[in-house]
Design a protein around this motif. Sequence first.
Motif, PDB file in Angstrom:
ATOM      1  N   ALA A   1    -125.223  19.953-128.816  1.00 22.46           N
ATOM      2  CA  ALA A   1    -123.810  20.709-128.323  1.00 22.46           C
ATOM      3  C   ALA A   1    -124.106  20.045-127.150  1.00 22.46           C
ATOM      4  N   LEU A   2    -124.528  19.621-125.984  1.00 26.04           N
ATOM      5  CA  LEU A   2    -124.702  19.281-124.891  1.00 26.04           C
ATOM      6  C   LEU A   2    -125.366  18.004-124.446  1.00 26.04           C
ATOM      7  N   LEU A   3    -125.681  17.081-125.926  1.00 27.22           N
ATOM      8  CA  LEU A   3    -125.938  15.438-126.035  1.00 27.22           C
ATOM      9  C   LEU A   3    -124.807  15.025-125.277  1.00 27.22           C
ATOM     10  N   TRP A   4    -123.642  14.786-124.921  1.00 23.30           N
ATOM     11  CA  TRP A   4    -122.670  14.771-124.396  1.00 23.30           C
ATOM     12  C   TRP A   4    -123.280  14.690-123.372  1.00 23.30           C
ATOM     13  N   ALA A   5    -123.296  15.880-122.923  1.00 19.01           N
ATOM     14  CA  ALA A   5    -123.507  15.820-121.133  1.00 19.01           C
ATOM     15  C   ALA A   5    -124.442  14.904-120.580  1.00 19.01           C
ATOM     16  N   ALA A   6    -126.156  14.689-121.716  1.00 19.24           N
ATOM     17  CA  ALA A   6    -127.167  14.399-121.032  1.00 19.24           C
ATOM     18  C   ALA A   6    -127.081  12.728-120.861  1.00 19.24           C
ATOM     19  N   ILE A   7    -126.020  12.390-121.783  1.00 19.80           N
ATOM     20  CA  ILE A   7    -125.464  10.380-121.492  1.00 19.80           C
ATOM     21  C   ILE A   7    -124.690  10.422-120.559  1.00 19.80           C
ATOM     22  N   LEU A   8    -123.674  11.284-120.134  1.00 26.70           N
ATOM     23  CA  LEU A   8    -123.016  11.454-119.091  1.00 26.70           C
ATOM     24  C   LEU A   8    -123.624  11.579-117.814  1.00 26.70           C
ATOM     25  N   GLY A   9    -124.641  12.063-117.443  1.00 27.55           N
ATOM     26  CA  GLY A   9    -125.823  12.199-116.909  1.00 27.55           C
ATOM     27  C   GLY A   9    -126.289  11.392-115.893  1.00 27.55           C
ATOM     28  N   CYS A  10    -126.680  10.390-117.244  1.00 31.76           N
ATOM     29  CA  CYS A  10    -126.899   8.971-116.962  1.00 31.76           C
ATOM     30  C   CYS A  10    -125.918   7.777-116.349  1.00 31.76           C
ATOM     31  N   VAL A  11    -125.106   8.196-116.749  1.00 30.58           N
ATOM     32  CA  VAL A  11    -123.265   7.416-116.266  1.00 30.58           C
ATOM     33  C   VAL A  11    -123.425   7.458-114.781  1.00 30.58           C
ATOM     34  N   VAL A  12    -123.260   8.868-114.512  1.00 31.26           N
ATOM     35  CA  VAL A  12    -123.001   8.688-113.255  1.00 31.26           C
ATOM     36  C   VAL A  12    -124.044   7.933-113.044  1.00 31.26           C
ATOM     37  N   LYS A  13    -125.622   8.769-113.168  1.00 32.75           N
ATOM     38  CA  LYS A  13    -127.037   8.337-112.150  1.00 32.75           C
ATOM     39  C   LYS A  13    -126.579   6.164-112.067  1.00 32.75           C
ATOM     40  N   ILE A  14    -126.180   5.437-112.863  1.00 30.47           N
ATOM     41  CA  ILE A  14    -126.015   4.384-112.794  1.00 30.47           C
ATOM     42  C   ILE A  14    -125.193   4.092-111.958  1.00 30.47           C
ATOM     43  N   ALA A  15    -123.952   5.268-111.409  1.00 29.31           N
ATOM     44  CA  ALA A  15    -123.185   4.465-110.913  1.00 29.31           C
ATOM     45  C   ALA A  15    -123.753   4.711-109.652  1.00 29.31           C
ATOM     46  N   LEU A  16    -124.539   5.933-108.911  1.00 26.84           N
ATOM     47  CA  LEU A  16    -124.570   6.221-107.473  1.00 26.84           C
ATOM     48  C   LEU A  16    -125.794   5.321-107.281  1.00 26.84           C
ATOM     49  N   SER A  17    -127.237   4.623-108.080  1.00 27.74           N
ATOM     50  CA  SER A  17    -127.994   4.023-107.484  1.00 27.74           C
ATOM     51  C   SER A  17    -127.097   2.514-107.528  1.00 27.74           C
ATOM     52  N   GLU A  18    -126.315   2.205-108.505  1.00 27.79           N
ATOM     53  CA  GLU A  18    -125.756   0.569-108.402  1.00 27.79           C
ATOM     54  C   GLU A  18    -125.061   0.695-106.938  1.00 27.79           C
ATOM     55  N   GLY A  19    -124.440   2.038-106.487  1.00 30.11           N
ATOM     56  CA  GLY A  19    -123.555   1.564-105.100  1.00 30.11           C
ATOM     57  C   GLY A  19    -124.187   1.992-104.043  1.00 30.11           C
ATOM     58  N   ALA A  20    -125.825   2.480-104.387  1.00 29.99           N
ATOM     59  CA  ALA A  20    -126.954   1.887-103.005  1.00 29.99           C
ATOM     60  C   ALA A  20    -127.370   1.110-103.314  1.00 29.99           C
ATOM     61  N   ALA A  21    -127.931   0.185-104.374  1.00 28.72           N
ATOM     62  CA  ALA A  21    -127.907  -0.892-104.422  1.00 28.72           C
ATOM     63  C   ALA A  21    -126.929  -2.633-103.772  1.00 28.72           C
ATOM     64  N   ARG A  22    -125.497  -1.964-104.238  1.00 33.03           N
ATOM     65  CA  ARG A  22    -124.911  -2.994-104.088  1.00 33.03           C
ATOM     66  C   ARG A  22    -124.314  -3.482-102.419  1.00 33.03           C
ATOM     67  N   TYR A  23    -124.888  -1.737-101.747  1.00 30.89           N
ATOM     68  CA  TYR A  23    -124.748  -2.074-100.540  1.00 30.89           C
ATOM     69  C   TYR A  23    -125.635  -2.593 -99.582  1.00 30.89           C
ATOM     70  N   HIS A  24    -127.183  -2.102-100.316  1.00 32.97           N
ATOM     71  CA  HIS A  24    -127.812  -3.178 -99.839  1.00 32.97           C
ATOM     72  C   HIS A  24    -127.630  -4.819 -99.801  1.00 32.97           C
ATOM     73  N   LEU A  25    -127.521  -5.067-100.913  1.00 35.94           N
ATOM     74  CA  LEU A  25    -127.309  -6.041-101.329  1.00 35.94           C
ATOM     75  C   LEU A  25    -126.439  -7.057-100.619  1.00 35.94           C
ATOM     76  N   ALA A  26    -125.215  -6.553-100.267  1.00 38.01           N
ATOM     77  CA  ALA A  26    -123.774  -7.347 -99.769  1.00 38.01           C
ATOM     78  C   ALA A  26    -123.549  -7.186 -98.938  1.00 38.01           C
ATOM     79  N   THR A  27    -124.239  -5.992 -97.591  1.00 37.29           N
ATOM     80  CA  THR A  27    -124.598  -6.348 -96.230  1.00 37.29           C
ATOM     81  C   THR A  27    -125.762  -7.017 -95.656  1.00 37.29           C
ATOM     82  N   GLY A  28    -127.185  -6.802 -96.197  1.00 37.16           N
ATOM     83  CA  GLY A  28    -127.992  -7.437 -95.797  1.00 37.16           C
ATOM     84  C   GLY A  28    -128.377  -6.448 -95.066  1.00 37.16           C
ATOM     85  N   SER A  29    -127.869  -5.174 -94.850  1.00 38.82           N
ATOM     86  CA  SER A  29    -128.319  -3.940 -94.611  1.00 38.82           C
ATOM     87  C   SER A  29    -128.776  -2.869 -95.229  1.00 38.82           C
TER      88      SER A  29
END
Length: 426
Positions: free
Chosen positions: A49-77
């Motif tokens: 029943a909670l399979l969707w929640a496990a998958i959604l958790g991975c989507v959330v982590k994609i957004a967070l890690s992508e946002g953090a890495a994009r800041y590094h790459l885009a700013t050189g900071s």
Amino acid sequence: MSDGELTDPPPERARMWRHIGPGIVVAATGVGAGDLVATLIAGSRFGYALLWAAILGCVVKIALSEGAARYHLATGSTILAGWRSLGRWAAWYFGIYVIIWGFIYGATAMSATALPLAALFPAIPLRAWAIAAGLFGFIFVFFNRYETFEIVMKWLVGFMFVIMVGLAILVAPNLGDMAAGLTFDLPEGSLFYTLGLIGGVGGTITTAAYGYWTQAKGWRGLPWVPMMRTDNALAYIVTGLFVVAMLIVGAELLYSVGIALEDSDRGLLGLSEVLSERFGTIVAVLFLLGFAATSLSSLLGVWQGMSLFFSDWWYQLKCAAASDEGGSDEGGREGSGAYRFYLAWLTFPPMLLLFADRPFLLVIVYGAFGALFMPFLAITLLILNNSDRVPAAARNGWLANATLAGSALLFLVLAIQQVANLVGRA
């Protein structure tokens, strides 16, 4: 890595798969024994029943890690330089948090790695295995640079992936029931467990370390953003398959026959007993080896990544003390004094907790800080990646903003729940 390598252009899209690595590292670091237990318990209590929640958790982590890495790459900071630009309070919040977190997590990671090893070799006490695991992590990270670290992490991920996915195939999942688990059903009594599954699987603070690993890999500048996104997405697809495999095991092996596991890392030892009874000793041993690889990958990832994170924080602090320009943008430094200090901090002081019950007040403070970090990360990424600190081409789009805003709301709910529980226990 040489300066020449740092300025190499990103690969063509068809060759990107050859360069993946930092995403695998952050995903492997984020999925530890606690996440295995959480997913198994979800499957054992609620089936698919909670399979969707496990998958959604991975989507959330994609957004967070992508946002953090994009800041590094885009700013050189670095993300820490970004936090400091929001005010000194943000940098000091991280500094206090990471010291408390490291002390508690060090003991937790060593104990989790020791559990399957003690089950496989019971002649050696659990505490001895825990100390050995901590010392191994310290020595390995102390003497090896990112390149070697990444290779070892890939081997660990490959091994634990084959074991856990193979186990899911062995228990023969019901595809019809799995499909029903994608309908966003919320069984009675599952609300906060669902929120925890979304928020917990696949990393917490280590999600923000992704940018440091992309820098260690030599990725610099906006041209590397497509490579980073491919790397990050592929890594969390692997994580998603890994998590789904554990949910299948919980649903098919435990839920179907009403077996309850202990809600702690020791619950995985209970699963090994169930596997031994149903499939034989060899399968149980392979599972324990996969359990050990999962725990060890988290330990090594934290020992390396959080030491990079801390060294950047220390370097920012030193530069800010010397001038009022906001610190340095050079990021964490492997082998620096601060890097090695935090590596030692993760290893040796936490060993004291292996010889006594954890001090309750420290656990309370750790839990409160931990609950508040993920909303802090999501909210600050919304602020930083929509600001003029980031080039216009690399700022958040509507999808990133919607995902980060939803993540921030989710983590705030989880934080309130966690703090309320801690206050109730005090």
